[in-house]
Design an enzyme around this catalytic site. Sequence first.
Site, PDB file in Angstrom:
ATOM      1  N   ASP A   8     -17.983 -40.189  10.877  1.00  0.00           N
ATOM      2  CA  ASP A   8     -19.346 -40.409  11.360  1.00  0.00           C
ATOM      3  C   ASP A   8     -20.086 -41.395  10.468  1.00  0.00           C
ATOM      4  O   ASP A   8     -19.967 -41.338   9.234  1.00  0.00           O
ATOM      5  CB  ASP A   8     -20.135 -39.094  11.358  1.00  0.00           C
ATOM      6  CG  ASP A   8     -19.981 -38.309  12.641  1.00  0.00           C
ATOM      7  OD1 ASP A   8     -19.798 -38.941  13.702  1.00  0.00           O
ATOM      8  OD2 ASP A   8     -20.048 -37.076  12.591  1.00  0.00           O
TER       9      ASP A   8
ATOM     10  N   GLU B 264     -21.040 -34.533  24.272  1.00  0.00           N
ATOM     11  CA  GLU B 264     -21.400 -33.220  23.740  1.00  0.00           C
ATOM     12  C   GLU B 264     -22.463 -32.537  24.583  1.00  0.00           C
ATOM     13  O   GLU B 264     -23.505 -33.131  24.890  1.00  0.00           O
ATOM     14  CB  GLU B 264     -21.898 -33.345  22.292  1.00  0.00           C
ATOM     15  CG  GLU B 264     -22.266 -32.010  21.667  1.00  0.00           C
ATOM     16  CD  GLU B 264     -22.473 -32.078  20.163  1.00  0.00           C
ATOM     17  OE1 GLU B 264     -22.862 -31.047  19.582  1.00  0.00           O
ATOM     18  OE2 GLU B 264     -22.243 -33.152  19.568  1.00  0.00           O
TER      19      GLU B 264
ATOM     20  N   ASP C 223     -20.519 -35.652  10.282  1.00  0.00           N
ATOM     21  CA  ASP C 223     -21.730 -35.377   9.507  1.00  0.00           C
ATOM     22  C   ASP C 223     -22.160 -33.921   9.688  1.00  0.00           C
ATOM     23  O   ASP C 223     -23.098 -33.457   9.038  1.00  0.00           O
ATOM     24  CB  ASP C 223     -22.860 -36.350   9.837  1.00  0.00           C
ATOM     25  CG  ASP C 223     -23.260 -36.366  11.302  1.00  0.00           C
ATOM     26  OD1 ASP C 223     -22.703 -35.566  12.082  1.00  0.00           O
ATOM     27  OD2 ASP C 223     -24.115 -37.200  11.673  1.00  0.00           O
TER      28      ASP C 223
END
EC number: 2.1.2.11
Length: 264
Positions: A84, A181, A45
């Site tokens: 995603d 992340e 995304d």
Amino acid sequence: MKPTTIASLQKCKQEKKRFATITAYDYSFAKLFADEGLNVILVGDSLGMTVQGHDSTLPVTVADIAYHTTAVRRGAPNGLLLADLPFMAYATPEQAFENAATVMRAGANMVKIEGGEWLVETVKMLTERAVPVCGHLGLTPQSVNIFGGYKVQGRGDEASDRLLSDALALEAAGAQLLVLECVPVELAKRITEALVIPVIGIGAGNVTDGQILVMHDAFGITGGHIPKFAKNFLAETGDIRAAVRQYKAEVESGVYPGEEHSFH
């Protein structure tokens, strides 16, 4: 070419062989990546920012993801494609299943969703219905308004323990991959070693099983802020195919990400 599968990545983890992955959004780049041996591709995304020009991923729709997944699948017919599920596409397990079916029909092999223990029932429902799931913890861009920006997550004992607990819960629920992340290297190491499933890092140091970069960051074509963890491989090579090969080689050898790309 033999198809790349989730089992291929599990074998990499067992044999302690690092692997490189990347985002793609169209046929041409997907084909280039596949031709150069980057066989694990995320239709992220992140396209909301890199392709559509928004300032976050929030405006991206399931239809957007499905459209780009179809194009990427044509370019990488034997690749392992992750897609995603965008913001508010998995508020309930039932909604997640319906939207996952859409992107799977478009060509995805697996869906990626952002969040921790609150997603356990959703992950269970998807995996029980033959939809492979990749979790995403740490800096989850769909939560940018909660975090107050794009900030490192998991610093401090309480926060790091919570992320480890989330990771274990997602794995127990059936997730087969995990993206970490923007977390400290020390936490990334704890989580990678604690999980049986492969862990893919972005801004998590070189201690995870694999790495991923947004393609625009890897080639230095992102406008504005450049993330600390990004490296412009095109600047060093001057050739896009050579840049892909260098990215892949540096990940597999553990050269990238280096200390300058990591958080503590």
